[in-house]
Design an enzyme around this catalytic site. Structure first.
Site, PDB file in Angstrom:
ATOM      1  CD  GLU A  22      -2.393   0.291   4.326  1.00 24.28           C
ATOM      2  OE1 GLU A  22      -1.391   1.016   4.368  1.00 24.28           O
ATOM      3  OE2 GLU A  22      -3.414   0.462   5.017  1.00 24.28           O
ATOM      4  CE  LYS A 156      -3.355   3.829  10.395  1.00 29.59           C
ATOM      5  NZ  LYS A 156      -4.121   3.990   9.125  1.00 29.59           N
TER       6      LYS A 156
END
Length: 301
Positions: A22, A156
């Site tokens: 990404e 996360k």
């Protein structure tokens, strides 16, 4: 409109392994020049394992699969790059914007290109307090519908991890632990939560990928790979930093797609940079594991 780097195109045509990466981590995840250094180091790690890296970004409205070092450098320095999720793509393409790909959009473009595996740091998920805010990352919906396997160090740590797991279960996304039964929590290997299944080798991961495609089940596979213990954050330190960052975000009225970069930046400041170093180490670890899985999958698909 899709611009594929000649090296990436050649590898795909010859059936060689390619790993997607990404670009949000470059534009929104780290300060310059650490962002560029890390992006290039992740690419080098993948190459060192005999695999072609394909960093994905959007330049002048064109998705680029396999950004050059110069493009990565410009991404790292350029102001105003949009953080693009699925909903943003038509507008970004139409208006010829520069944009960084999140987990969701990296999966979309990787799938359109024919890349089977994508390595990232951590995925988005259900945010804390989502019962009131309904703040749920589009990454989870993308994992439910797009045929790309994602290697990460778990969701996360700023997220509501139990609710994220519940959401993935509802969407039928297999959550696998690479040599672990426990869901990694990004900065630490431990969350106290169980993954669906443990896998113990690159070949086993590749076989799961092959079988899911063989039976026609749409959607991704999430392979969670724990940060090595020597690079992990102290649990109490990171928990305190996250709580402080969440209160700061609420105070400053941060919402939507700005929440994650705000929290990560604040946590870096609170921990004196230690969380950034852990972040880099876990991404490099994921790159090595993802490259080996990509190689194993190419042998059997």
């Amino acid at each position: 409109m899709l611009k594929i780097n000649p090296e990436v195109r050649k590898a795909l045509e010859e059936g060689k392994p390619v790993v997607a990466l990404e670009s949000t981590i470059i534009s929104h995840g780290m300060p310059y020049p650490k962002n560029v250094e890390t992006a290039l180091l992740v690419e080098k790690t993948i190459r060192d394992h005999g695999v072609v890296p394909a960093t994905i970004g959007i330049i002048d409205g064109n998705p680029v699969v396999g950004m050059t070092p110069d493009e990565i450098e410009e991404f790292g320095k350029k102001e105003g790059i949009i953080k693009a999720s699925r909903r943003d793509l038509p507008v970004i393409y139409a208006k010829k914007y520069w944009a960084a790909t999140t987990v969701a959009t990296t999966m979309i473009i990787a799938s359109q290109t024919g890349i089977d595996l994508f390595v990232t740091g951590g995925i988005g998920g259900v945010h804390r307090g989502a019962q009131e805010t309904m703040d749920i990352s589009a990454d989870l919906q993308e994992l439910a519908k797009t045929n790309v396997t994602v290697v990460c160090a778990g969701p996360k740590a700023i997220l509501d991890l139990p609710l994220t797991l519940e959401y993935l279960e509802t969407q039928g996304v297999p959550v696998l632990g690479f040599k672990t039964k426990e869901l990694p929590a990004f900065y630490t290997p431990h969350s106290g939560l169980k993954v669906d299944y443990q896998i113990d080798s690159y070949e086993e991961a590749a076989l799961v990928m092959k079988e899911k495609r063989a039976i026609g089940l749409q959607g991704g596979i999430l392979i969670t790979n724990p940060i090595p213990e020597q690079y992990a954050m102290d649990q109490k330190v990171i928990d305190t930093a996250i709580k402080t960052a969440l209160m700061d975000a609420q105070r400053d009225g941060i919402k939507g797609k700005e929440v994650t970069p705000y929290l990560l930046k604040t946590i870096v400041e609170i921990t004196g940079g230690d969380s950034l170093e852990s972040n880099i180490k876990l991404i490099l670890n994921n790159a090595a594991v993802g490259a080996e899985i990509a190689k194993a999958y190419c042998k059997i698909k």
